[in-house]
Design a protein around this motif. Sequence first.
Motif, mmCIF file in Angstrom:
data_model
loop_
_atom_site.group_PDB
_atom_site.id
_atom_site.type_symbol
_atom_site.label_atom_id
_atom_site.label_comp_id
_atom_site.label_asym_id
_atom_site.label_seq_id
_atom_site.Cartn_x
_atom_site.Cartn_y
_atom_site.Cartn_z
ATOM 1 N N TYR A 112 2.486 -9.077 5.342
ATOM 2 C CA TYR A 112 1.832 -8.513 4.142
ATOM 3 C C TYR A 112 2.420 -6.845 3.810
ATOM 4 O O TYR A 112 2.390 -6.635 2.548
ATOM 5 N N ASN A 115 5.522 -7.327 1.911
ATOM 6 C CA ASN A 115 5.232 -7.681 0.501
ATOM 7 C C ASN A 115 4.599 -6.442 -0.235
ATOM 8 O O ASN A 115 4.901 -6.243 -1.493
ATOM 9 N N ALA A 116 3.702 -5.510 0.153
ATOM 10 C CA ALA A 116 3.288 -4.528 -0.584
ATOM 11 C C ALA A 116 4.536 -3.509 -0.844
ATOM 12 O O ALA A 116 4.587 -2.908 -1.937
ATOM 13 N N ALA A 119 6.431 -4.706 -3.802
ATOM 14 C CA ALA A 119 5.643 -4.508 -5.054
ATOM 15 C C ALA A 119 5.899 -3.330 -5.367
ATOM 16 O O ALA A 119 5.900 -2.884 -6.793
ATOM 17 N N SER A 120 6.140 -2.338 -4.461
ATOM 18 C CA SER A 120 6.188 -0.755 -4.902
ATOM 19 C C SER A 120 7.584 -0.780 -5.457
ATOM 20 O O SER A 120 7.762 0.021 -6.419
ATOM 21 N N ASP A 123 7.042 -1.267 -9.004
ATOM 22 C CA ASP A 123 6.295 -0.209 -9.766
ATOM 23 C C ASP A 123 7.304 0.912 -9.830
ATOM 24 O O ASP A 123 7.244 1.595 -10.938
ATOM 25 N N TYR A 131 0.740 2.984 -9.152
ATOM 26 C CA TYR A 131 0.823 1.889 -8.353
ATOM 27 C C TYR A 131 1.516 1.822 -7.093
ATOM 28 O O TYR A 131 1.278 1.073 -6.166
ATOM 29 N N HIS A 135 0.663 0.916 -3.362
ATOM 30 C CA HIS A 135 1.159 -0.333 -2.556
ATOM 31 C C HIS A 135 1.583 0.283 -1.220
ATOM 32 O O HIS A 135 1.588 -0.258 -0.177
ATOM 33 N N ALA A 138 -1.132 1.046 1.090
ATOM 34 C CA ALA A 138 -1.574 -0.431 1.836
ATOM 35 C C ALA A 138 -0.515 -0.777 2.880
ATOM 36 O O ALA A 138 -1.143 -1.355 3.996
#
Length: 185
Positions: A112, A115-116, A119-120, A123, A131, A135, A138
């Motif tokens: 995870y 994955n975060a 995602a960044s 962003d 955002y 991420h 997180a």
Amino acid sequence: MGSAIFLLFSLLSLVFPHYIFHGQPYIFVTGDANLIQKTCKSTKYYDLCLSSLKSVPTSLSADTKGLAVIMVGVGMADATATSSYLSSQLLSSTNDTILKKVLKECADKYSYAGNALQASVQDLAAESYDYAYMHITAAADYPNACHNGFRRYPGLIYPPDLARREEGLKHLCFVVLGIIDLLGS
């Protein structure tokens, strides 16, 4: 096999992040060693930042946002390696079902985190720094969930190697957060 595909995709997204997410070339402006040093001085872990960026040849030609993307890639590789390490520990551990359960949860948490971090990258490309910050924060927190999994079972000892990996990922994330602070100002 899934980890290998994720790692390959992660590496490709570092080299061609804008092609993967938007179909357009990502342009890095010319940078230099001074930009790397200046950028790293704004982070909590200067030496980690400097050694990580110097180990990636493209960092010399990256702008500040590019340096952030490169550091995210280092973090993704770290999270993926830790998830793979934990998965291998599952196979080699004893028949202790509680330990296997906690190791599986930890492998998932590090996945995870990866994955975060991924995602960044999107962003950052969109200049959605708030955002990206969310991420990255997180991703830095997922190792805590792993550590807490061990705490739930008094008989389990948190492995020193995992503690070192947890600290390493958190430090990498803090470096990225420092760079994002520069971008947002």
